[in-house]
Design an enzyme around this catalytic site. Structure first.
Site, PDB file in Angstrom:
ATOM      1  N   HIS A 133      19.660  21.180  13.343  1.00 48.98           N
ATOM      2  CA  HIS A 133      20.515  20.890  12.268  1.00 48.98           C
ATOM      3  C   HIS A 133      20.937  22.375  11.586  1.00 48.98           C
ATOM      4  CE1 HIS A 133      21.762  19.951   8.179  1.00 48.98           C
ATOM      5  NE2 HIS A 133      22.171  18.670   8.582  1.00 48.98           N
TER       6      HIS A 133
ATOM      7  N   GLU B 112      20.695  11.534  12.035  1.00 46.96           N
ATOM      8  CA  GLU B 112      21.307  10.731  13.052  1.00 46.96           C
ATOM      9  C   GLU B 112      20.255  10.006  14.093  1.00 46.96           C
ATOM     10  OE1 GLU B 112      24.165  10.280  12.277  1.00 46.96           O
ATOM     11  OE2 GLU B 112      25.181  12.037  12.148  1.00 46.96           O
TER      12      GLU B 112
HETATM   13  N1  COA Z   1      20.027  20.382  21.899  1.00 40.71           N
HETATM   14  C1  COA Z   1      19.854  21.324  22.655  1.00 40.71           C
HETATM   15  N2  COA Z   1      20.066  22.612  22.196  1.00 40.71           N
HETATM   16  C2  COA Z   1      20.450  22.744  20.971  1.00 40.71           C
HETATM   17  C3  COA Z   1      20.648  21.728  20.178  1.00 40.71           C
HETATM   18  C4  COA Z   1      20.481  20.278  20.763  1.00 40.71           C
HETATM   19  N3  COA Z   1      20.354  19.260  19.789  1.00 40.71           N
HETATM   20  N4  COA Z   1      20.632  22.122  18.928  1.00 40.71           N
HETATM   21  C5  COA Z   1      20.923  23.548  18.808  1.00 40.71           C
HETATM   22  N5  COA Z   1      20.548  23.715  20.231  1.00 40.71           N
HETATM   23  C6  COA Z   1      20.624  25.113  20.708  1.00 40.71           C
HETATM   24  C7  COA Z   1      22.035  25.726  20.874  1.00 40.71           C
HETATM   25  O1  COA Z   1      22.276  25.374  22.250  1.00 40.71           O
HETATM   26  C8  COA Z   1      21.631  27.343  20.635  1.00 40.71           C
HETATM   27  O2  COA Z   1      20.946  27.602  21.791  1.00 40.71           O
HETATM   28  P1  COA Z   1      21.595  29.469  22.213  1.00 40.71           P
HETATM   29  O3  COA Z   1      21.274  30.027  21.159  1.00 40.71           O
HETATM   30  O4  COA Z   1      20.597  29.472  23.575  1.00 40.71           O
HETATM   31  O5  COA Z   1      22.940  29.397  22.603  1.00 40.71           O
HETATM   32  C9  COA Z   1      20.694  27.257  19.509  1.00 40.71           C
HETATM   33  O6  COA Z   1      19.937  25.904  19.526  1.00 40.71           O
HETATM   34  C10 COA Z   1      21.333  27.295  18.200  1.00 40.71           C
HETATM   35  O7  COA Z   1      22.356  26.138  18.148  1.00 40.71           O
HETATM   36  P2  COA Z   1      23.630  26.288  17.299  1.00 40.71           P
HETATM   37  O8  COA Z   1      24.522  25.678  17.967  1.00 40.71           O
HETATM   38  O9  COA Z   1      23.992  27.979  17.125  1.00 40.71           O
HETATM   39  O10 COA Z   1      23.179  25.807  15.714  1.00 40.71           O
HETATM   40  P3  COA Z   1      24.016  25.057  14.840  1.00 40.71           P
HETATM   41  O11 COA Z   1      23.445  25.524  13.334  1.00 40.71           O
HETATM   42  O12 COA Z   1      25.510  25.579  14.803  1.00 40.71           O
HETATM   43  O13 COA Z   1      24.079  23.571  15.365  1.00 40.71           O
HETATM   44  C11 COA Z   1      23.890  21.196  15.359  1.00 40.71           C
HETATM   45  C12 COA Z   1      23.749  22.568  14.486  1.00 40.71           C
HETATM   46  C13 COA Z   1      23.651  20.077  14.459  1.00 40.71           C
HETATM   47  C14 COA Z   1      25.369  21.139  15.630  1.00 40.71           C
HETATM   48  C15 COA Z   1      23.229  21.260  16.709  1.00 40.71           C
HETATM   49  O14 COA Z   1      21.564  21.450  16.467  1.00 40.71           O
HETATM   50  C16 COA Z   1      23.604  20.067  17.493  1.00 40.71           C
HETATM   51  O15 COA Z   1      24.404  20.117  18.285  1.00 40.71           O
HETATM   52  N6  COA Z   1      22.756  19.092  17.627  1.00 40.71           N
HETATM   53  C17 COA Z   1      23.101  17.919  18.329  1.00 40.71           C
HETATM   54  C18 COA Z   1      24.185  16.808  17.480  1.00 40.71           C
HETATM   55  C19 COA Z   1      23.551  16.141  16.572  1.00 40.71           C
HETATM   56  O16 COA Z   1      22.741  15.905  16.486  1.00 40.71           O
HETATM   57  N7  COA Z   1      24.393  16.265  15.453  1.00 40.71           N
HETATM   58  C20 COA Z   1      24.310  15.885  14.122  1.00 40.71           C
HETATM   59  C21 COA Z   1      23.943  16.611  13.014  1.00 40.71           C
HETATM   60  S1  COA Z   1      23.355  15.950  11.653  1.00 40.71           S
END
Ligand code: COA
Length: 377
Positions: A255, A322
């Site tokens: 998240h 989710e």
């Molecule tokens: N699975 C695998 N790796 C994940 C991950 C996941 N669900 N969520 C984050 N990461 C990793 C990213 O690849 C990133 O790795 P890196 O630093 O090596 O590139 C690191 O964790 C940080 O992720 P980042 O995308 O910068 O964090 P964010 O705050 O922008 O992303 C989300 C938040 C929700 C978009 C992300 O956690 C995600 O994509 N989750 C899966 C989709 C989901 O469940 N969405 C519903 C959200 S309520």
């Protein structure tokens, strides 16, 4: 005045890059608050877990509108019921849009096309009608009419042709109350950006629907169930490792704000356990299916948490809203393809309040970009 290259270069890098606006505060809001370190969510002045147990969705929508407008509001549940019935009158005129194969595309198209009822409560009332009618039309079935005698949750289940018993109605109400608002998430921000331009409510909601559809925001619960299906007879860790090796993310995990388990996951887990025990007497098979899914989901969640903490020791990636949304909506019998649209029905209460709050600031949201493109010779 023509700028020199030196001046242009200097003006091109005045701001530091914040690629996803992490931690950037762009609005004051009275509607909800998220504490990502402590895992706390306050909606309309009450903790989400307390609100989920004590309030109807209609009451929460009313409180959110009142907070946004700083004025008492006429009984929202009556207005909402009327809006649903009025929206149903337009179903046949909107049938081509409603029957689009993707439920979110259908919702977006029908909402944008509706010629009447473009005020806040009309839009909020129309969403469950459009989602349910669209599903029936896609299945080749006749849409079921809305009734003003039912609550929002009961009417939605009836219009979908699902059993509207008290246990399921209560669980859907818990779901919608819990997701009704969540500070400045991507879809709410999208709605506020459009509202800030002075555009209309329907256009703001259309922007929010588009943002919610994405798998990184509201599009994750369908893929969560796919993951649970794929790991049913296998070691979850092996499947999860292969997903990461293929460069994919684990849906329902991680998240932007929470560094602990999403508090809404606890609320939905509790709602599932209660639904399971309430269904046990008369619907033994449905109750047993919930028990089995919950046990498997917890195994997958533990495996995902362990794997992600090995890969990202400095970034806690725990279950988000989710993950258990998928289980709760499945237990209610809602088809997988409607999960995001069902989320939209609940979140729309927050969107509308944020639109109102934004309008009252009278301020255009227009951030800056750092220019990194080519400079003229
Ligand atoms: N699975 C695998 N790796 C994940 C991950 C996941 N669900 N969520 C984050 N990461 C990793 C990213 O690849 C990133 O790795 P890196 O630093 O090596 O590139 C690191 O964790 C940080 O992720 P980042 O995308 O910068 O964090 P964010 O705050 O922008 O992303 C989300 C938040 C929700 C978009 C992300 O956690 C995600 O994509 N989750 C899966 C989709 C989901 O469940 N969405 C519903 C959200 S309520």
């Amino acid at each position: 005045m023509v700028m020199s290259n030196q001046q242009l270069q200097a003006s091109a890098r005045p701001v530091a890059k914040a690629s996803g606006l992490e931690g950037v505060v762009v609005a004051d809001t009275r509607l909800s608050h998220v504490d990502g370190e402590r895992g706390e969510l306050i909606i309309a002045g009450t903790r989400a877990e307390v609100l989920a147990e004590s309030a109807s969705f209609e009451l929460v929508a009313e409180r959110l509108v009142e907070l946004a407008t700083d004025a008492p509001h006429a009984d929202v549940s009556v207005a909402l019921a009327r809006s649903r019935v009025a929206a149903y009158d337009h179903v046949s005129a909107l049938r081509d849009s409603l029957a689009l194969p993707d439920a979110m595309d259908a919702l977006l198209a029908a909402t944008a096309q509706a010629r009447s009822g473009r005020d806040a409560l009309s839009v909020l009332g129309a969403l469950p009608v459009y989602v349910a009618a669209g599903e029936r039309l896609r299945a080749g079935l006749t849409p079921i009419a809305s009734s003003a005698q039912r609550s929002h949750a009961e009417d939605f289940l009836v219009m979908l042709g699902l059993p509207p018993d008290a246990a399921r109605v209560r669980a859907l109400n818990v779901y919608w109350v819990t997701v009704s608002d969540h500070s400045l998430n991507a879809s709410t921000f999208a709605a506020r950006v459009v509202a800030s331009t002075g555009s209309d409510i329907v256009s703001s909601i259309a922007a929010a629907l588009g943002a919610l559809k994405g798998p990184l925001h509201g599009g994750a619960p369908g893929p969560v169930l796919d993951m649970l299906d794929a790991t049913r007879d296998a070691d979850p860790r092996i499947w999860l490792e292969s997903e990461l090796a293929a460069g994919r993310r684990i849906m329902g995990m991680g998240h932007r704000i929470y560094r602990v388990r999403d508090p809404r996951a606890f609320v939905f887990e509790r709602a599932l356990s209660r639904l399971e025990s309430e269904l046990a007497a008369d619907h033994g098979a449905a109750s047993a299916a919930i028990v089995e899914r919950l046990a498997h989901a917890r195994r997958v969640e533990r495996a995902a948490e362990a794997l992600l903490s090995e890969r990202h020791p400095d970034r806690p990636l725990r279950a988000n809203v989710e993950f258990y949304t998928a289980l709760l909506l499945e237990a209610l019998g809602i088809p997988r393809g409607l999960f995001t649209a069902t989320f939209a029905i609940g979140r729309c209460a927050g969107w509308l309040a944020h639109i109102e709050e934004q309008r009252r600031t009278g301020k255009l949201i227009r951030p800056a970009a750092r220019y990194i493109g080519p400079l003229p010779e």
